[in-house]
Design a protein around this motif. Structure first.
Motif, short mmCIF file in Angstrom:
data_model
loop_
_atom_site.label_atom_id
_atom_site.label_comp_id
_atom_site.label_asym_id
_atom_site.label_seq_id
_atom_site.Cartn_x
_atom_site.Cartn_y
_atom_site.Cartn_z
N THR A 191 0.81 -1.22 0.00
CA THR A 191 0.00 0.00 0.00
C THR A 191 0.84 1.27 0.00
O THR A 191 0.30 2.36 -0.05
CB THR A 191 -0.92 0.02 1.23
N ALA A 192 2.17 1.12 0.06
CA ALA A 192 3.04 2.30 0.09
C ALA A 192 3.11 2.94 -1.29
O ALA A 192 3.09 2.27 -2.31
CB ALA A 192 4.44 1.91 0.57
N THR A 193 3.19 4.28 -1.29
CA THR A 193 3.28 5.01 -2.55
C THR A 193 4.61 5.74 -2.72
O THR A 193 4.97 6.11 -3.83
CB THR A 193 2.14 6.05 -2.65
N ALA A 194 5.33 5.94 -1.62
CA ALA A 194 6.60 6.66 -1.69
C ALA A 194 7.76 5.69 -1.77
O ALA A 194 7.68 4.55 -1.30
CB ALA A 194 6.76 7.56 -0.47
N SER A 195 8.85 6.12 -2.39
CA SER A 195 10.05 5.30 -2.45
C SER A 195 10.71 5.26 -1.08
O SER A 195 10.70 6.24 -0.34
CB SER A 195 11.04 5.88 -3.47
N PRO A 196 11.27 4.10 -0.70
CA PRO A 196 11.93 4.02 0.60
C PRO A 196 13.16 4.91 0.65
O PRO A 196 13.82 5.16 -0.35
CB PRO A 196 12.32 2.54 0.71
N SER A 197 13.47 5.41 1.83
CA SER A 197 14.64 6.24 2.02
C SER A 197 15.33 5.83 3.30
O SER A 197 14.79 5.08 4.10
CB SER A 197 14.26 7.73 2.07
N GLY A 198 16.52 6.34 3.52
CA GLY A 198 17.25 6.01 4.73
C GLY A 198 18.69 5.70 4.40
O GLY A 198 19.15 5.85 3.25
N PRO A 199 19.44 5.25 5.39
CA PRO A 199 20.86 4.93 5.16
C PRO A 199 21.01 3.80 4.14
O PRO A 199 20.09 3.00 3.95
CB PRO A 199 21.36 4.49 6.55
N PRO A 200 22.16 3.72 3.48
CA PRO A 200 22.37 2.62 2.53
C PRO A 200 22.39 1.27 3.25
O PRO A 200 22.61 1.19 4.46
CB PRO A 200 23.74 2.95 1.92
N ALA A 201 22.15 0.22 2.48
CA ALA A 201 22.17 -1.12 3.05
C ALA A 201 23.56 -1.46 3.58
O ALA A 201 24.57 -1.01 3.02
CB ALA A 201 21.75 -2.14 2.00
N PRO A 202 23.64 -2.26 4.65
CA PRO A 202 24.96 -2.64 5.19
C PRO A 202 25.80 -3.38 4.15
O PRO A 202 25.28 -4.13 3.33
CB PRO A 202 24.59 -3.56 6.36
N ASP A 203 27.10 -3.14 4.19
CA ASP A 203 28.01 -3.78 3.23
C ASP A 203 28.80 -4.92 3.85
O ASP A 203 29.77 -5.40 3.27
CB ASP A 203 28.98 -2.74 2.65
N GLY A 204 28.38 -5.36 5.02
CA GLY A 204 29.06 -6.48 5.68
C GLY A 204 30.07 -6.05 6.71
O GLY A 204 30.56 -6.87 7.50
N GLN A 205 30.46 -4.78 6.71
CA GLN A 205 31.42 -4.27 7.68
C GLN A 205 30.69 -3.46 8.75
O GLN A 205 29.80 -2.67 8.44
CB GLN A 205 32.47 -3.41 6.99
N ALA A 206 31.08 -3.67 9.98
CA ALA A 206 30.44 -2.95 11.08
C ALA A 206 30.79 -1.47 11.01
O ALA A 206 31.96 -1.11 10.91
CB ALA A 206 30.88 -3.52 12.43
N PRO A 207 29.77 -0.60 11.04
CA PRO A 207 30.07 0.84 11.02
C PRO A 207 30.65 1.29 12.35
O PRO A 207 30.50 0.60 13.37
CB PRO A 207 28.69 1.47 10.79
N PRO A 208 31.34 2.42 12.38
CA PRO A 208 31.88 2.92 13.66
C PRO A 208 30.75 3.25 14.62
O PRO A 208 29.68 3.73 14.23
CB PRO A 208 32.65 4.18 13.25
N VAL A 209 30.98 2.99 15.89
CA VAL A 209 29.97 3.26 16.91
C VAL A 209 29.99 4.74 17.24
O VAL A 209 31.04 5.28 17.61
CB VAL A 209 30.25 2.43 18.18
N PRO A 210 28.86 5.43 17.09
CA PRO A 210 28.87 6.88 17.38
C PRO A 210 28.94 7.15 18.87
O PRO A 210 28.65 6.29 19.70
CB PRO A 210 27.54 7.35 16.80
#
Length: 259
Positions: free
Chosen positions: A204-223
Motif C-alpha cells: 500500500t506504500a506510494t513513496a520510495s523508501p529512504s534512509g541509510p544505505p544497506a549494510p556492506d558487511g562491515q560494522a560501522p563505527p559506533v557513534p
C-alpha cells in the motif's frame, strides 16, 4: 496597420495562454476541497477546542476497538492453549475496558454518537477466531489483533499530533499507551508474522523508501552517545516497566481523566 493588428493578436494570444496556465493554480489553491477548506468545513467549536472530522473519527475508532477486542480477549483467556495468549487476552480486556470508560465520557461531552456493536469487518474477525482452534487459533489471534493494533497506532499518533481539542488529545494519549501495551503483549506470544505485516504495508506504500544505505558487511563505527552538555540538574526518570515482568509490557499508569 496589418502589422499592428498582427502584433496585437499575438500579444492577446500570449496573455490568454498565460491566463490559462495560471488559472488552474489559482483556482486549486482557493477552491473548496483543498485540505485547509475541508478542515475548516468539518470542524466545530467546543469548549475544549476545535473538534475536527479526524478527531471524531478517532473517538469512534477507539470505541469500535473495544467492542471487538474485549470479547476477543475474553475468549482467549477462556480457551487459549498457551499462557502467552491468555496473558495477551487479559491485557486486551483490562485495557479496552478502561479505554471504553474514557471514550464514552469524552463522546458524551463532545456530543459524538458511538456505535453499539463491532463493524462488519470486526465481526468477521471474531467469527474467524471462534471457528479456529489449537495452533491455528493462536496464529489467527496474534496476527489479526497485532495487525489491527498496528494500523490504529498510526492513526492515533496522527490525531495526537494534529488535534486542537484537549479532550481528544488526552484520549489519544491514553489510547496510545494502551495500544502499545497490547502490541507488546501480542508480540510476546511469538506468533506474530512480521513478514506478512511488512509485505502488506509495502503493497500500500506510494513513496520510495529512504534512509541509510544497506549494510556492506562491515560494522560501522559506533557513534558517541547523545548526552546533554554541561551539568543540567535533570530530575525526571523514564517510565519504569513492571518490576515482575521487566521488558514484557509497557507501563500504562496514568492519571484519571479530567472532569
Amino acid at each position: 496597420m496589418r502589422r499592428l493588428n498582427g502584433t496585437t493578436l499575438i500579444l492577446a494570444a500570449l496573455v490568454a495562454t498565460l491566463g490559462a496556465l495560471a488559472f488552474p493554480i489559482w483556482s486549486y489553491a482557493d477552491r473548496s476541497g483543498t485540505g485547509q477548506a475541508n478542515l475548516d468545513a468539518a470542524t466545530v467549536a467546543t469548549q475544549w477546542g476545535p473538534l475536527s472530522a479526524s478527531d471524531r473519527d478517532l473517538v469512534v475508532r477507539v470505541r469500535l476497538a473495544g467492542l471487538w477486542e474485549i470479547p476477543a480477549g475474553q475468549q482467549a483467556m477462556e480457551r487459549a492453549p498457551t499462557q502467552a495468549i491468555r496473558d495477551a487476552g487479559d491485557h486486551l480486556v483490562v485495557g479496552h475496558t478502561d479505554l471504553d470508560q474514557r471514550v464514552r465520557a469524552v463522546a458524551a461531552k463532545l456530543g459524538i454518537a458511538l456505535p453499539s456493536q463491532p463493524n462488519p469487518q470486526q465481526q468477521g474477525w471474531l467469527r474467524q477466531l471462534s471457528a479456529a482452534s489449537g495452533k491455528d487459533y493462536e496464529r489467527k489471534f496474534a496476527n489479526l489483533l497485532r495487525d489491527a493494533h498496528g494500523k490504529v497506532f498510526a492513526a492515533i499518533a496522527q490525531v495526537r499530533h494534529t488535534t486542537r481539542n484537549a479532550l481528544v488529545r488526552e484520549l489519544a494519549t491514553d489510547a496510545n499507551q494502551t495500544v502499545l501495551d497490547h502490541i507488546t503483549m501480542l508480540e510476546n506470544t511469538g506468533d506474530v508474522d512480521f513478514d506478512a505485516i511488512a509485505n502488506e504495508a509495502a503493497g500500500t506504500a506510494t513513496a520510495s523508501p529512504s534512509g541509510p544505505p544497506a549494510p556492506d558487511g562491515q560494522a560501522p563505527p559506533v557513534p558517541a552517545p547523545a548526552l546533554p552538555t554541561g551539568s543540567p540538574d535533570a530530575t525526571s526518570r523514564p517510565s519504569a516497566a513492571p518490576t515482575d515482568e521487566p521488558g514484557r509490557s509497557i507501563d500504562t499508569a496514568r492519571p484519571a481523566p479530567t472532569s
